[in-house]
Enzyme design. Structure first.
Site, short mmCIF file in Angstrom:
data_model
loop_
_atom_site.label_atom_id
_atom_site.label_comp_id
_atom_site.label_asym_id
_atom_site.label_seq_id
_atom_site.Cartn_x
_atom_site.Cartn_y
_atom_site.Cartn_z
N CYS A 1 0.22 9.86 8.42
CA CYS A 1 0.72 8.49 8.31
C CYS A 1 -0.09 7.62 7.34
CB CYS A 1 0.75 7.83 9.68
SG CYS A 1 1.93 8.60 10.83
N HIS B 1 -0.34 -0.01 9.27
CA HIS B 1 0.58 1.08 9.60
C HIS B 1 1.33 0.74 10.88
CE1 HIS B 1 2.31 4.83 10.70
NE2 HIS B 1 1.40 5.12 11.62
N ASN C 1 7.95 4.00 14.28
CA ASN C 1 6.90 4.52 13.41
C ASN C 1 7.54 5.48 12.42
OD1 ASN C 1 4.78 5.89 12.20
ND2 ASN C 1 3.64 6.23 14.10
#
Length: 363
Positions: A133, A273, A303
């Site tokens: 990520c 993030h 996400n």
């Protein structure tokens, strides 16, 4: 001359005694776009499978819905949808593409050359970055370094993931979190310190904690086979990851701000993030950045892994709230463990491709 002194002189543009002045090109954000698959999956649908309520998911994660790509849709498909509109913005040919993904089309070849071919960019340098990520920030670091070194004058940087292909739909730790999506930015050579330029990067990793976020099977350590079963799915130890994410995102963001010569009270926008609303809240609180200055879009996207940062950046751009010269911090965390942060000043001119809202996402 000591290396540190030479580097400082070059980056500042100051001439030291007996040294030839070297001007390092700036790298500025010229355009941005995001792409989300049209299929919306709300919490009630996810919760029914996992025997939890939609409200429970929202309370624990801040996520209300996420997108799911149709079967057979790959990371390159989303990447092309995000990147294609940016080509018309470029003042010249795009010869470099960097794709961040943790759900590539194939183990081999990389996804980036496939994207380049479909965009009509034959012969472009194209490669993938996998830092989970945190991959988009790593890809930005690669791109800015290439432009600053004079190796290329414009780069497409894309974060794209079809997480629905790597997440176990029966795993409560991951199924409630992840969605599919892509985001792309066009970077071009700029004058040093021009608004829109990215600042220093802080990148790091800790492979000793690899088991906290891992897809066990499918690589050379444990090749894919019928006997692997659920080893093909992403596994995550949520509580441990929460602490690691907060610790590393806050420390990395501070390091990037310090390297840029800023203080935290000078930061106008924090883009973290989009993993979990509670993580974003704690990171913002620890850094002392008020909620009104934190960019949060995960309630409607979930996400999206490597697409998370560019989609959040796109959200800020679409809002019209950022002003030229605003100071922005990007910070990310992912499996590896990996983390990365950078700074940027908001550009005076930025082309923002309108992204569809859920009710508009029919094409």
């Amino acid at each position: 001359m000591p290396v540190a002194r030479a580097s400082a002189a070059r980056l500042s543009g100051r001439r030291s005694s007996g040294e030839r002045l070297i001007v390092v090109p700036g790298v500025a954000l010229r355009g941005i776009n995001g792409w989300l698959p049209p299929h919306v999956v709300d919490n009630d649908e996810v919760g029914a499978r996992l025997a939890v309520s939609g409200s429970w998911i929202l309370r624990r994660t801040g996520i209300g819905e996420r997108r799911r790509a149709d079967p057979g849709t790959a990371a390159s498909d989303l990447a092309v949808r995000a990147a294609a509109p940016l080509l018309a913005l470029s003042d010249g040919p795009v010869r470099t593409i960097v794709v961040a993904t943790m759900s590539p089309d194939h183990p081999c070849p990389a996804t980036a050359p496939l994207v380049a071919a479909r965009l009509g960019l034959a012969g472009a340098a194209a490669w993938d970055v996998n830092a989970a990520c945190a991959g988009f920030v790593y890809a930005l670091a690669c791109a800015t370094a290439l432009v600053s070194a004079g190796q290329t004058d414009r780069v497409l940087v894309i974060g794209t993931d079809v997480m629905s292909t790597v997440v176990d739909p029966d795993d409560r730790d991951t199924a409630v979190l992840f969605g599919d999506g892509a985001g792309a930015v066009l970077l071009e050579t700029a004058t040093p310190h021009e608004p829109g330029s990215f600042g220093p990067f802080d990148l790091g990793s800790d492979g000793a904690l690899v088991d906290l976020v891992i897809t066990p099977a499918g690589g050379s350590r444990r090749p894919a086979s019928p006997s692997n079963g659920d080893g093909r799915y992403l596994r995550m130890q949520g509580q441990a990851v929460f602490k690691q994410a907060v610790d590393h995102m806050t420390a990395s963001a501070r390091a990037a701000v310090d390297a840029a010569g800023w203080t935290l009270d000078q930061v106008d926008w924090l883009i973290g993030h989009q993993a979990n609303a509670r993580i974003l809240a704690v990171v913002g609180d620890v850094l002392g950045i008020c909620p009104e200055r934190r960019v949060v879009c995960l309630e409607r996207t979930g996400n999206t892994a490597t697409a998370s940062i560019p989609l959040a950046l796109h959200t800020l751009a679409r809002s019209g709230k950022a002003r030229a010269g605003d100071r922005v911090v990007l910070t990310s965390f992912g499996g590896g463990l990996s983390w990365g942060s950078t700074t940027m000043t908001w550009p005076s001119t930025l082309v923002v491709v309108p992204q569809q809202d859920p009710e508009e996402a029919s094409t």
